[in-house]
Write a protein that holds these residues in place. Structure first.
Motif, PDB file in Angstrom:
ATOM      1  N   GLN A  35      37.113  18.664  54.460  1.00 32.05           N
ATOM      2  CA  GLN A  35      36.103  18.406  55.487  1.00 32.05           C
ATOM      3  C   GLN A  35      34.749  18.997  55.103  1.00 32.05           C
ATOM      4  OE1 GLN A  35      38.410  19.932  58.851  1.00 32.05           O
ATOM      5  NE2 GLN A  35      38.444  17.861  59.715  1.00 32.05           N
ATOM      6  N   THR A  36      34.766  20.060  54.328  1.00 36.21           N
ATOM      7  CA  THR A  36      33.527  20.710  53.890  1.00 36.21           C
ATOM      8  C   THR A  36      32.959  20.078  52.622  1.00 36.21           C
ATOM      9  OG1 THR A  36      34.298  22.796  54.814  1.00 36.21           O
ATOM     10  CG2 THR A  36      32.507  22.921  53.219  1.00 36.21           C
ATOM     11  N   GLU A  37      33.830  19.866  51.629  1.00 36.49           N
ATOM     12  CA  GLU A  37      33.375  19.446  50.302  1.00 36.49           C
ATOM     13  C   GLU A  37      33.573  17.964  49.996  1.00 36.49           C
ATOM     14  OE1 GLU A  37      35.207  21.966  47.379  1.00 36.49           O
ATOM     15  OE2 GLU A  37      34.695  23.789  48.478  1.00 36.49           O
ATOM     16  N   GLY A  38      34.379  17.281  50.776  1.00 33.12           N
ATOM     17  CA  GLY A  38      34.714  15.889  50.495  1.00 33.12           C
ATOM     18  C   GLY A  38      35.977  15.809  49.654  1.00 33.12           C
ATOM     19  N   VAL A  88      51.503  17.684  56.381  1.00 32.19           N
ATOM     20  CA  VAL A  88      50.425  16.926  55.752  1.00 32.19           C
ATOM     21  C   VAL A  88      49.446  16.381  56.780  1.00 32.19           C
ATOM     22  CG1 VAL A  88      51.887  16.287  53.789  1.00 32.19           C
ATOM     23  CG2 VAL A  88      51.713  14.739  55.724  1.00 32.19           C
ATOM     24  N   ALA A  89      48.300  16.022  56.278  1.00 32.31           N
ATOM     25  CA  ALA A  89      47.257  15.379  57.079  1.00 32.31           C
ATOM     26  C   ALA A  89      46.832  14.116  56.344  1.00 32.31           C
ATOM     27  CB  ALA A  89      46.069  16.314  57.248  1.00 32.31           C
ATOM     28  N   CYS A  90      46.181  13.229  57.062  1.00 35.01           N
ATOM     29  CA  CYS A  90      45.724  11.987  56.442  1.00 35.01           C
ATOM     30  C   CYS A  90      44.258  11.748  56.791  1.00 35.01           C
ATOM     31  CB  CYS A  90      46.584  10.812  56.921  1.00 35.01           C
ATOM     32  SG  CYS A  90      46.237   9.275  56.051  1.00 35.01           S
ATOM     33  N   PHE A  91      43.475  11.443  55.773  1.00 35.75           N
ATOM     34  CA  PHE A  91      42.069  11.099  55.947  1.00 35.75           C
ATOM     35  C   PHE A  91      41.888   9.600  55.805  1.00 35.75           C
ATOM     36  CE2 PHE A  91      41.633  15.541  54.905  1.00 35.75           C
ATOM     37  CZ  PHE A  91      40.530  15.949  55.643  1.00 35.75           C
ATOM     38  N   GLN A  92      41.055   9.051  56.659  1.00 35.56           N
ATOM     39  CA  GLN A  92      40.631   7.662  56.539  1.00 35.56           C
ATOM     40  C   GLN A  92      39.286   7.663  55.825  1.00 35.56           C
ATOM     41  OE1 GLN A  92      41.005   4.653  59.858  1.00 35.56           O
ATOM     42  NE2 GLN A  92      38.813   5.060  59.928  1.00 35.56           N
ATOM     43  N   VAL A  93      39.168   6.846  54.797  1.00 35.26           N
ATOM     44  CA  VAL A  93      37.938   6.756  54.017  1.00 35.26           C
ATOM     45  C   VAL A  93      37.188   5.494  54.432  1.00 35.26           C
ATOM     46  CG1 VAL A  93      36.958   6.563  51.701  1.00 35.26           C
ATOM     47  CG2 VAL A  93      39.042   7.922  52.066  1.00 35.26           C
ATOM     48  N   ASP A  94      35.952   5.667  54.887  1.00 31.74           N
ATOM     49  CA  ASP A  94      35.071   4.543  55.208  1.00 31.74           C
ATOM     50  C   ASP A  94      34.460   4.077  53.890  1.00 31.74           C
ATOM     51  OD1 ASP A  94      32.894   2.912  55.821  1.00 31.74           O
ATOM     52  OD2 ASP A  94      32.287   4.101  57.548  1.00 31.74           O
ATOM     53  N   ALA A 125      31.052   4.950  51.761  1.00 30.07           N
ATOM     54  CA  ALA A 125      31.232   5.581  50.451  1.00 30.07           C
ATOM     55  C   ALA A 125      30.521   4.791  49.351  1.00 30.07           C
ATOM     56  CB  ALA A 125      32.720   5.722  50.138  1.00 30.07           C
ATOM     57  N   ILE A 126      30.642   3.481  49.376  1.00 28.97           N
ATOM     58  CA  ILE A 126      29.956   2.646  48.372  1.00 28.97           C
ATOM     59  C   ILE A 126      28.441   2.843  48.492  1.00 28.97           C
ATOM     60  CG2 ILE A 126      29.418   0.249  47.728  1.00 28.97           C
ATOM     61  CD1 ILE A 126      32.417  -0.378  48.395  1.00 28.97           C
ATOM     62  N   GLY A 127      27.950   2.923  49.720  1.00 26.19           N
ATOM     63  CA  GLY A 127      26.522   3.176  49.946  1.00 26.19           C
ATOM     64  C   GLY A 127      26.072   4.510  49.373  1.00 26.19           C
ATOM     65  N   ASP A 169      34.534  10.900  43.195  1.00 24.54           N
ATOM     66  CA  ASP A 169      34.525  11.843  44.322  1.00 24.54           C
ATOM     67  C   ASP A 169      33.845  11.226  45.546  1.00 24.54           C
ATOM     68  OD1 ASP A 169      35.756  13.605  42.608  1.00 24.54           O
ATOM     69  OD2 ASP A 169      33.998  14.884  42.339  1.00 24.54           O
ATOM     70  N   ILE A 170      34.371  11.568  46.729  1.00 26.98           N
ATOM     71  CA  ILE A 170      33.911  10.958  47.978  1.00 26.98           C
ATOM     72  C   ILE A 170      33.330  12.031  48.903  1.00 26.98           C
ATOM     73  CG2 ILE A 170      34.598   9.606  50.006  1.00 26.98           C
ATOM     74  CD1 ILE A 170      36.909   8.495  48.229  1.00 26.98           C
ATOM     75  N   ASP A 171      32.087  11.831  49.314  1.00 29.08           N
ATOM     76  CA  ASP A 171      31.398  12.757  50.204  1.00 29.08           C
ATOM     77  C   ASP A 171      32.124  12.841  51.544  1.00 29.08           C
ATOM     78  OD1 ASP A 171      28.637  14.213  50.577  1.00 29.08           O
ATOM     79  OD2 ASP A 171      28.994  13.062  52.433  1.00 29.08           O
ATOM     80  N   ASN A 172      32.079  14.036  52.152  1.00 22.47           N
ATOM     81  CA  ASN A 172      32.774  14.239  53.424  1.00 22.47           C
ATOM     82  C   ASN A 172      32.249  13.365  54.556  1.00 22.47           C
ATOM     83  OD1 ASN A 172      30.378  15.578  53.868  1.00 22.47           O
ATOM     84  ND2 ASN A 172      31.307  17.544  54.395  1.00 22.47           N
ATOM     85  N   SER A 173      31.022  12.859  54.433  1.00 26.42           N
ATOM     86  CA  SER A 173      30.462  12.010  55.493  1.00 26.42           C
ATOM     87  C   SER A 173      31.136  10.643  55.556  1.00 26.42           C
ATOM     88  CB  SER A 173      28.952  11.837  55.279  1.00 26.42           C
ATOM     89  OG  SER A 173      28.685  11.103  54.094  1.00 26.42           O
TER      90      SER A 173
END
Length: 185
Positions: free
Chosen positions: A114-117, A146-152, A156-158, A175-179
Protein backbone atom coordinates in the motif's frame (compact mmCIF):
# COMPACT_ATOMS: atom_id res chain seq x y z
CA UNK A 1 10.19 -41.49 -15.24
CA UNK A 2 8.17 -41.47 -12.00
CA UNK A 3 6.32 -38.44 -10.58
CA UNK A 4 8.96 -37.63 -7.97
CA UNK A 5 11.76 -37.52 -10.56
CA UNK A 6 9.61 -35.48 -12.96
CA UNK A 7 8.94 -32.99 -10.16
CA UNK A 8 12.66 -32.79 -9.36
CA UNK A 9 13.46 -32.31 -13.05
CA UNK A 10 10.91 -29.49 -13.29
CA UNK A 11 12.64 -27.71 -10.39
CA UNK A 12 16.06 -28.17 -12.01
CA UNK A 13 14.78 -26.75 -15.30
CA UNK A 14 13.28 -23.73 -13.53
CA UNK A 15 16.49 -23.10 -11.62
CA UNK A 16 18.57 -23.28 -14.79
CA UNK A 17 16.23 -21.21 -16.96
CA UNK A 18 14.91 -18.64 -14.47
CA UNK A 19 17.73 -18.05 -12.03
CA UNK A 20 21.17 -19.54 -12.66
CA UNK A 21 22.09 -20.72 -16.18
CA UNK A 22 25.80 -20.38 -15.40
CA UNK A 23 25.51 -23.17 -12.79
CA UNK A 24 24.52 -25.48 -15.65
CA UNK A 25 27.23 -24.24 -18.00
CA UNK A 26 24.73 -23.24 -20.69
CA UNK A 27 24.68 -20.15 -22.86
CA UNK A 28 21.48 -18.13 -22.63
CA UNK A 29 20.55 -15.58 -25.28
CA UNK A 30 19.04 -12.19 -24.41
CA UNK A 31 15.49 -13.61 -24.64
CA UNK A 32 16.23 -16.48 -22.26
CA UNK A 33 16.62 -19.31 -24.78
CA UNK A 34 19.23 -22.07 -24.30
CA UNK A 35 20.12 -25.03 -26.48
CA UNK A 36 18.08 -27.99 -25.25
CA UNK A 37 20.78 -30.59 -25.97
CA UNK A 38 23.34 -28.47 -24.13
CA UNK A 39 21.08 -28.27 -21.07
CA UNK A 40 20.28 -32.01 -21.19
CA UNK A 41 23.98 -32.90 -21.30
CA UNK A 42 24.74 -30.57 -18.43
CA UNK A 43 22.00 -32.05 -16.23
CA UNK A 44 23.10 -35.60 -17.12
CA UNK A 45 26.69 -34.84 -16.11
CA UNK A 46 25.85 -32.91 -12.95
CA UNK A 47 23.25 -35.23 -11.47
CA UNK A 48 23.66 -39.01 -11.42
CA UNK A 49 19.88 -39.38 -10.90
CA UNK A 50 19.45 -37.98 -14.41
CA UNK A 51 22.25 -39.75 -16.27
CA UNK A 52 19.59 -41.30 -18.55
CA UNK A 53 17.68 -38.03 -19.09
CA UNK A 54 15.92 -37.75 -22.46
CA UNK A 55 14.17 -34.99 -24.35
CA UNK A 56 10.92 -36.93 -23.80
CA UNK A 57 11.49 -36.68 -20.02
CA UNK A 58 11.78 -32.89 -20.34
CA UNK A 59 8.53 -32.72 -22.31
CA UNK A 60 6.83 -34.92 -19.68
CA UNK A 61 8.08 -32.67 -16.87
CA UNK A 62 6.89 -29.54 -18.66
CA UNK A 63 3.43 -30.96 -19.35
CA UNK A 64 2.69 -31.83 -15.71
CA UNK A 65 1.52 -28.50 -14.33
CA UNK A 66 -1.67 -26.53 -14.85
CA UNK A 67 0.29 -23.61 -16.30
CA UNK A 68 2.92 -23.64 -18.98
CA UNK A 69 6.11 -22.39 -17.33
CA UNK A 70 8.58 -23.22 -20.10
CA UNK A 71 8.50 -23.53 -23.85
CA UNK A 72 10.51 -25.48 -26.40
CA UNK A 73 10.97 -24.30 -29.99
CA UNK A 74 13.54 -25.32 -32.59
CA UNK A 75 15.57 -27.42 -30.11
CA UNK A 76 15.78 -24.50 -27.69
CA UNK A 77 14.09 -24.11 -24.30
CA UNK A 78 13.26 -21.13 -22.09
CA UNK A 79 11.27 -20.18 -19.02
CA UNK A 80 8.27 -18.07 -19.95
CA UNK A 81 8.21 -16.03 -16.72
CA UNK A 82 9.48 -15.96 -13.14
CA UNK A 83 13.04 -14.87 -13.88
CA UNK A 84 15.33 -13.42 -11.25
CA UNK A 85 17.90 -12.71 -13.98
CA UNK A 86 17.48 -9.99 -16.57
CA UNK A 87 15.76 -11.24 -19.73
CA UNK A 88 14.86 -8.93 -22.58
CA UNK A 89 11.09 -8.79 -22.97
CA UNK A 90 9.90 -9.28 -26.51
CA UNK A 91 7.93 -6.21 -27.61
CA UNK A 92 5.45 -8.47 -29.43
CA UNK A 93 4.51 -9.90 -26.03
CA UNK A 94 3.29 -6.51 -24.77
CA UNK A 95 -0.46 -6.76 -24.45
CA UNK A 96 -3.57 -4.89 -23.46
CA UNK A 97 -4.79 -6.52 -20.27
CA UNK A 98 -8.34 -6.67 -18.93
CA UNK A 99 -9.40 -3.55 -17.02
CA UNK A 100 -8.62 -5.32 -13.74
CA UNK A 101 -5.98 -7.89 -12.80
CA UNK A 102 -5.32 -9.40 -9.39
CA UNK A 103 -2.29 -9.99 -7.18
CA UNK A 104 -2.40 -12.20 -4.11
CA UNK A 105 0.11 -11.78 -1.29
CA UNK A 106 0.64 -12.87 2.31
CA UNK A 107 -1.10 -10.42 4.68
CA UNK A 108 2.26 -9.37 6.16
CA UNK A 109 3.06 -7.62 2.82
CA UNK A 110 -0.10 -5.49 2.62
CA UNK A 111 1.18 -2.36 4.37
CA UNK A 112 4.38 -2.30 2.31
CA UNK A 113 2.46 -2.74 -0.96
CA UNK A 114 0.00 0.00 0.00
CA UNK A 115 2.96 2.32 0.62
CA UNK A 116 5.39 1.32 -2.14
CA UNK A 117 3.22 -0.36 -4.77
CA UNK A 118 3.74 -3.77 -6.32
CA UNK A 119 7.45 -4.32 -6.82
CA UNK A 120 9.03 -7.26 -8.57
CA UNK A 121 11.30 -7.94 -5.56
CA UNK A 122 13.58 -10.91 -6.39
CA UNK A 123 11.85 -11.42 -9.74
CA UNK A 124 12.14 -9.21 -12.80
CA UNK A 125 8.40 -8.64 -13.27
CA UNK A 126 5.27 -8.70 -11.06
CA UNK A 127 2.92 -11.68 -11.53
CA UNK A 128 -0.79 -10.91 -11.98
CA UNK A 129 -3.87 -13.01 -12.66
CA UNK A 130 -7.13 -12.44 -14.48
CA UNK A 131 -9.07 -14.11 -11.68
CA UNK A 132 -9.10 -13.25 -8.00
CA UNK A 133 -9.23 -16.95 -7.08
CA UNK A 134 -6.04 -17.74 -9.04
CA UNK A 135 -4.24 -14.83 -7.36
CA UNK A 136 -5.31 -16.02 -3.93
CA UNK A 137 -4.38 -19.62 -4.71
CA UNK A 138 -0.88 -18.52 -5.76
CA UNK A 139 -0.45 -16.52 -2.55
CA UNK A 140 -1.63 -19.48 -0.45
CA UNK A 141 1.57 -21.29 -1.47
CA UNK A 142 3.42 -18.93 0.90
CA UNK A 143 0.90 -18.30 3.68
CA UNK A 144 -2.54 -19.31 4.95
CA UNK A 145 -3.33 -15.64 5.65
CA UNK A 146 -3.47 -13.78 2.36
CA UNK A 147 -4.81 -10.59 0.86
CA UNK A 148 -5.70 -9.74 -2.71
CA UNK A 149 -5.09 -6.50 -4.59
CA UNK A 150 -7.06 -5.41 -7.61
CA UNK A 151 -4.91 -3.64 -10.19
CA UNK A 152 -6.52 -0.86 -12.25
CA UNK A 153 -4.67 -1.58 -15.48
CA UNK A 154 -5.96 1.52 -17.28
CA UNK A 155 -4.47 3.75 -14.58
CA UNK A 156 -1.30 1.64 -14.46
CA UNK A 157 -0.78 1.91 -18.24
CA UNK A 158 -1.25 5.68 -17.91
CA UNK A 159 1.58 5.62 -15.36
CA UNK A 160 3.86 3.79 -17.80
CA UNK A 161 3.42 0.18 -16.65
CA UNK A 162 3.99 -2.44 -19.35
CA UNK A 163 1.90 -5.63 -19.27
CA UNK A 164 2.92 -8.90 -20.90
CA UNK A 165 0.51 -11.78 -21.49
CA UNK A 166 2.24 -15.04 -20.62
CA UNK A 167 -0.55 -17.59 -20.91
CA UNK A 168 -4.26 -17.96 -20.32
CA UNK A 169 -5.08 -16.05 -17.16
CA UNK A 170 -1.50 -15.01 -16.32
CA UNK A 171 0.15 -11.64 -16.93
CA UNK A 172 3.42 -10.10 -15.79
CA UNK A 173 4.12 -6.40 -15.52
CA UNK A 174 6.73 -3.86 -14.60
CA UNK A 175 6.46 -2.37 -11.09
CA UNK A 176 3.02 -0.91 -10.33
CA UNK A 177 2.47 2.33 -8.39
CA UNK A 178 0.25 2.08 -5.32
CA UNK A 179 -2.22 4.56 -6.85
CA UNK A 180 -3.30 1.82 -9.30
CA UNK A 181 -4.03 -0.68 -6.51
CA UNK A 182 -7.08 -1.40 -4.40
CA UNK A 183 -7.14 -4.05 -1.68
CA UNK A 184 -10.22 -6.25 -2.05
CA UNK A 185 -9.66 -8.97 0.55
Amino acid sequence: MNDARLNELSKILSHALRHCPEAYNVTMDKSGWVNLDELLNSIRCANKNFSDLSERDVHDALNRGKRARHEIKNKKIRAMYGHSIQIEANSKDIGVPPVFLFHGTPEKNVEKIQTEGLLSMERILVHLFESKSDAIQKAMRKSNHVACFQVDTVRAIGLGVKFYKKEAGLWVATDIDNSALHIIS
